[in-house]
Design a protein around this motif. Structure first.
Motif, PDB file in Angstrom:
ATOM      1  N   SER A 156     -44.441  -1.483 -36.217  1.00 15.55           N
ATOM      2  CA  SER A 156     -43.295  -1.959 -36.998  1.00 15.55           C
ATOM      3  C   SER A 156     -43.325  -3.468 -37.198  1.00 15.55           C
ATOM      4  CB  SER A 156     -41.990  -1.540 -36.326  1.00 15.55           C
ATOM      5  OG  SER A 156     -41.853  -0.127 -36.300  1.00 15.55           O
ATOM      6  N   ASN A 157     -43.978  -4.179 -36.293  1.00 14.62           N
ATOM      7  CA  ASN A 157     -44.097  -5.632 -36.457  1.00 14.62           C
ATOM      8  C   ASN A 157     -44.825  -6.007 -37.732  1.00 14.62           C
ATOM      9  OD1 ASN A 157     -42.774  -6.210 -34.041  1.00 14.62           O
ATOM     10  ND2 ASN A 157     -44.666  -6.163 -32.847  1.00 14.62           N
ATOM     11  N   TYR A 158     -45.650  -5.089 -38.249  1.00  9.74           N
ATOM     12  CA  TYR A 158     -46.420  -5.329 -39.480  1.00  9.74           C
ATOM     13  C   TYR A 158     -45.951  -4.441 -40.638  1.00  9.74           C
ATOM     14  CZ  TYR A 158     -49.612  -7.533 -36.153  1.00  9.74           C
ATOM     15  OH  TYR A 158     -50.164  -8.340 -35.166  1.00  9.74           O
ATOM     16  N   GLN A 159     -44.901  -3.682 -40.442  1.00  9.99           N
ATOM     17  CA  GLN A 159     -44.470  -2.671 -41.409  1.00  9.99           C
ATOM     18  C   GLN A 159     -45.640  -1.746 -41.778  1.00  9.99           C
ATOM     19  OE1 GLN A 159     -40.865  -3.369 -43.831  1.00  9.99           O
ATOM     20  NE2 GLN A 159     -41.871  -5.330 -44.233  1.00  9.99           N
ATOM     21  N   MET A 160     -46.401  -1.370 -40.791  1.00  8.96           N
ATOM     22  CA  MET A 160     -47.594  -0.547 -40.947  1.00  8.96           C
ATOM     23  C   MET A 160     -47.214   0.931 -40.889  1.00  8.96           C
ATOM     24  SD  MET A 160     -50.835  -0.639 -38.362  1.00  8.96           S
ATOM     25  CE  MET A 160     -52.425   0.080 -38.776  1.00  8.96           C
ATOM     26  N   ARG A 161     -47.818   1.734 -41.752  1.00  3.87           N
ATOM     27  CA  ARG A 161     -47.531   3.168 -41.740  1.00  3.87           C
ATOM     28  C   ARG A 161     -48.388   3.861 -40.683  1.00  3.87           C
ATOM     29  NH1 ARG A 161     -44.664   6.583 -44.213  1.00  3.87           N
ATOM     30  NH2 ARG A 161     -44.131   5.359 -46.053  1.00  3.87           N
ATOM     31  N   LEU A 162     -47.726   4.322 -39.628  1.00  7.18           N
ATOM     32  CA  LEU A 162     -48.394   5.102 -38.593  1.00  7.18           C
ATOM     33  C   LEU A 162     -47.686   6.442 -38.425  1.00  7.18           C
ATOM     34  CD1 LEU A 162     -49.396   2.880 -35.525  1.00  7.18           C
ATOM     35  CD2 LEU A 162     -50.799   3.633 -37.440  1.00  7.18           C
ATOM     36  N   ILE A 163     -48.469   7.449 -38.090  1.00  7.50           N
ATOM     37  CA  ILE A 163     -47.959   8.767 -37.716  1.00  7.50           C
ATOM     38  C   ILE A 163     -48.399   8.995 -36.275  1.00  7.50           C
ATOM     39  CG2 ILE A 163     -47.860  11.212 -38.333  1.00  7.50           C
ATOM     40  CD1 ILE A 163     -49.191  10.406 -41.025  1.00  7.50           C
ATOM     41  N   ALA A 164     -47.476   9.296 -35.401  1.00 10.66           N
ATOM     42  CA  ALA A 164     -47.837   9.412 -33.983  1.00 10.66           C
ATOM     43  C   ALA A 164     -46.867  10.332 -33.267  1.00 10.66           C
ATOM     44  CB  ALA A 164     -47.848   8.033 -33.319  1.00 10.66           C
ATOM     45  N   ARG A 200     -41.658   2.676 -41.892  1.00  4.50           N
ATOM     46  CA  ARG A 200     -42.814   3.447 -42.352  1.00  4.50           C
ATOM     47  C   ARG A 200     -43.358   4.363 -41.252  1.00  4.50           C
ATOM     48  NH1 ARG A 200     -47.255  -0.083 -45.039  1.00  4.50           N
ATOM     49  NH2 ARG A 200     -47.647   1.784 -46.297  1.00  4.50           N
ATOM     50  N   ASN A 201     -42.588   4.546 -40.185  1.00  9.65           N
ATOM     51  CA  ASN A 201     -43.027   5.395 -39.081  1.00  9.65           C
ATOM     52  C   ASN A 201     -42.784   6.869 -39.387  1.00  9.65           C
ATOM     53  OD1 ASN A 201     -43.592   3.118 -37.285  1.00  9.65           O
ATOM     54  ND2 ASN A 201     -41.378   2.840 -37.242  1.00  9.65           N
ATOM     55  N   LEU A 202     -43.745   7.699 -39.004  1.00  9.72           N
ATOM     56  CA  LEU A 202     -43.623   9.149 -39.144  1.00  9.72           C
ATOM     57  C   LEU A 202     -44.042   9.797 -37.829  1.00  9.72           C
ATOM     58  CD1 LEU A 202     -45.240   9.477 -42.685  1.00  9.72           C
ATOM     59  CD2 LEU A 202     -42.807   9.679 -42.144  1.00  9.72           C
ATOM     60  N   TYR A 203     -43.468  10.961 -37.529  1.00  5.27           N
ATOM     61  CA  TYR A 203     -43.711  11.589 -36.228  1.00  5.27           C
ATOM     62  C   TYR A 203     -44.631  12.803 -36.374  1.00  5.27           C
ATOM     63  CZ  TYR A 203     -43.044  12.882 -31.413  1.00  5.27           C
ATOM     64  OH  TYR A 203     -43.284  13.149 -30.087  1.00  5.27           O
ATOM     65  N   ALA A 204     -45.431  13.026 -35.343  1.00  4.38           N
ATOM     66  CA  ALA A 204     -46.304  14.197 -35.274  1.00  4.38           C
ATOM     67  C   ALA A 204     -46.062  14.954 -33.971  1.00  4.38           C
ATOM     68  CB  ALA A 204     -47.775  13.793 -35.366  1.00  4.38           C
ATOM     69  N   ILE A 205     -45.738  16.231 -34.069  1.00  2.00           N
ATOM     70  CA  ILE A 205     -45.701  17.120 -32.904  1.00  2.00           C
ATOM     71  C   ILE A 205     -47.135  17.245 -32.412  1.00  2.00           C
ATOM     72  CG2 ILE A 205     -45.181  19.461 -32.123  1.00  2.00           C
ATOM     73  CD1 ILE A 205     -43.167  19.542 -34.549  1.00  2.00           C
ATOM     74  N   THR A 206     -47.363  16.993 -31.101  1.00  2.00           N
ATOM     75  CA  THR A 206     -48.732  16.747 -30.646  1.00  2.00           C
ATOM     76  C   THR A 206     -49.100  17.529 -29.384  1.00  2.00           C
ATOM     77  OG1 THR A 206     -48.457  14.496 -31.545  1.00  2.00           O
ATOM     78  CG2 THR A 206     -50.388  14.889 -30.175  1.00  2.00           C
ATOM     79  N   PRO A 207     -49.290  18.841 -29.478  1.00  2.00           N
ATOM     80  CA  PRO A 207     -49.914  19.532 -28.343  1.00  2.00           C
ATOM     81  C   PRO A 207     -51.366  19.054 -28.230  1.00  2.00           C
ATOM     82  CG  PRO A 207     -49.668  21.012 -30.225  1.00  2.00           C
ATOM     83  CD  PRO A 207     -49.002  19.730 -30.605  1.00  2.00           C
ATOM     84  N   ARG A 208     -51.799  18.680 -27.035  1.00  2.00           N
ATOM     85  CA  ARG A 208     -53.134  18.078 -26.926  1.00  2.00           C
ATOM     86  C   ARG A 208     -54.200  19.010 -27.509  1.00  2.00           C
ATOM     87  NH1 ARG A 208     -54.218  14.179 -23.245  1.00  2.00           N
ATOM     88  NH2 ARG A 208     -56.055  13.130 -24.007  1.00  2.00           N
ATOM     89  N   PHE A 209     -54.320  20.188 -26.936  1.00  2.09           N
ATOM     90  CA  PHE A 209     -55.083  21.286 -27.527  1.00  2.09           C
ATOM     91  C   PHE A 209     -54.671  22.554 -26.817  1.00  2.09           C
ATOM     92  CE2 PHE A 209     -57.478  20.465 -23.872  1.00  2.09           C
ATOM     93  CZ  PHE A 209     -58.811  20.889 -23.849  1.00  2.09           C
ATOM     94  N   ALA A 210     -54.991  23.687 -27.376  1.00  3.51           N
ATOM     95  CA  ALA A 210     -54.443  24.954 -26.885  1.00  3.51           C
ATOM     96  C   ALA A 210     -54.616  25.160 -25.374  1.00  3.51           C
ATOM     97  CB  ALA A 210     -55.050  26.121 -27.664  1.00  3.51           C
ATOM     98  N   PRO A 211     -55.770  24.810 -24.773  1.00  4.21           N
ATOM     99  CA  PRO A 211     -55.910  25.076 -23.333  1.00  4.21           C
ATOM    100  C   PRO A 211     -54.921  24.333 -22.444  1.00  4.21           C
ATOM    101  CG  PRO A 211     -58.068  24.773 -24.335  1.00  4.21           C
ATOM    102  CD  PRO A 211     -57.050  24.378 -25.356  1.00  4.21           C
TER     103      PRO A 211
END
Length: 438
Positions: A156-164, A200-211
């Motif tokens: 946000s300090n740079y108004q950068m678009r990140l999804i995390a 410009r922030n967006l969220y991602a639901i983030t299960p690491r991987f199925a196992p």
């Protein structure tokens, strides 16, 4: 940084891909090159783009024109898969995926429960992205909400678009890195409410991987996606053959690895699956039918010995693909170096990757993979003004090679195959210069 941004005017040589395409052969028809161009941005958006001759009439009074006569300006690079907590463990020796996670990754990620530590690494990470010309990225954090806060604050300090997003992980990992199905749900929900669509922030639901997620946790992840259909899903898929066999043993009721995610409602047009090196035919069909996307991570796939991603199959099946650095199994933040390895991966399979196709995957194709191609990826009027100024000749060897370039495409190919972070002359985010070698 203020949300009101002054007008910016950039003059130079511009190169982009005008429209998304369905097949690699169509990209050449969409290449746009303006030898002496002008881009005017206002409040972070492209207000006007075209030739310098035509554009002078559109210049507001008293706006300084930033001129790059000897460089090449392209849209900002888009990284569709990267882990910010793994920045400090790049180049960890000698293991394949599952052993690598246990030996190096999990111990490193334990440190991110400390907000001060997370802040330090997040700020370093964001600067490293900008130094390498990456203006948008889809990012893994850790299981700790503090890691998500630190990353979005740094961006946000740079108004950068990140999804995390916060990692969801409730088994097959150290106890201190595990949450529970309910905690993963409630913490992710709180983070969505706090960050998704803010700036410009967006969220991602983030299960690491199925196992590392129980069926109960994946069910809660799917419920979260149903509640917030506008958020992303970001996870791993079919990276390593041992991993695939493990998933099949853990989820015997499902038809295969991708079917685990599909069963729990985690596929879709904002779902991005990293790697996909070993997809089966019905999985390719599911990727296409659900409009899911793939992050192709060549440096990581080669470093961990995971295999060769079949990019030609993605085109045949019309599955969206973007490039991912996959730090820290990946070996460079730089998309030029990622393209170098992507080219070699295709060569090893008897296929080619042209300079323009590589540019597409790193810019507009990456935006399409992230369902952002109406917002990012080229210089079309109204899009967000993220772009990179490239110096094609930062070394003596590059100067010699560029002096022999037969065409723009040849010059771009030479840059991609010989380039690195030294070729990033300047990076602009939302119309403002946020990194420069000057």
């Amino acid at each position: 940084m203020s949300s009101v941004i002054a007008t910016t005017a950039i003059r130079g040589r511009f190169l982009d891909i005008q429209n998304t395409v369905a097949q690699a052969r169509d990209i050449h028809d969409q290449v746009r090159y303006v030898e002496d161009g002008l881009l005017i941005s206002q409040n972070g958006k492209i207000q006007w783009f075209g030739t310098w001759q035509d554009g002078q009439a559109h210049l507001p009074a008293q706006v300084d024109v930033q001129h790059y006569p000897d460089q090449l300006i392209v849209p900002g690079f888009i990284d569709t898969h990267i882990h910010f907590p793994q920045t400090e463990m790049m180049g960890a020796y000698g293991e394949q995926l599952l052993e690598w996670l246990n030996t190096y990754t999990f111990p490193t990620e334990l440190q991110f429960s400390d907000p001060a530590y997370a802040k330090t690494i997040a700020e370093f990470f964001v600067h490293e992205l900008l130094k390498n010309g990456t203006t948008t990225a889809l990012v893994f954090c850790t299981v700790h909400p503090e890691s998500v806060d630190a990353l979005f604050e740094a961006a946000s300090n740079y108004q950068m678009r990140l999804i995390a997003g916060k990692v969801m992980m409730d088994r097959h990992a150290p106890d201190d890195l595990c949450d529970t199905p309910e905690r993963a749900y409630s913490e992710s929900k709180a983070l969505i409410e706090k960050w998704h669509g803010k700036g410009r922030n967006l969220y991602a639901i983030t299960p690491r991987f199925a196992p590392t997620s129980s069926p109960e946790q994946l069910k809660r992840a799917g419920e979260l996606k149903a509640e917030y259909p506008d958020v992303y899903v970001h996870t791993h898929l079919s990276e390593n053959k041992s991993e695939i066999e493990w998933v099949k043993a853990l989820f015997p009721a499902q038809k295969g690895y991708l079917d685990v995610y599909h069963h729990f409602g985690l596929t879709g047009n904002k779902s991005v699956f990293a790697h996909c090196v070993h997809l089966e035919d019905d999985e390719w069909n599911c990727m296409h039918d659900t409009d899911s996307a793939i992050a192709f991570c060549p440096t990581s796939n080669l470093f961990l010995g995971s295999g060769l991603f079949p990019l030609h199959t993605a085109w045949e099946k019309q599955v969206k693909v973007g490039l991912g650095t996959d730090i820290g199994a990946g070996t460079s933040f730089n998309q030029l170096q990622t393209i170098q390895e992507a080219y070699k991966v295709q060569q090893l399979q008897g296929n080619k990757l042209s300079a323009y196709e590589a540019l597409y995957h790193a810019t507009l194709g990456g935006a399409k993979a992230l369902d952002l191609d109406q917002t990012l990826g080229n210089f079309n009027t109204g899009k967000e003004a993220d772009f990179v100024v490239l110096d094609l000749k930062t070394t003596a060897l590059q100067q010699l090679r560029q002096s022999r370039a037969k065409s723009l495409e040849d010059a771009l190919f030479a840059l991609m195959l010989m380039g690195d972070d030294r070729n990033i002359h300047a990076t602009y985010v939302y119309g403002q210069r946020v990194y420069s070698t000057c």
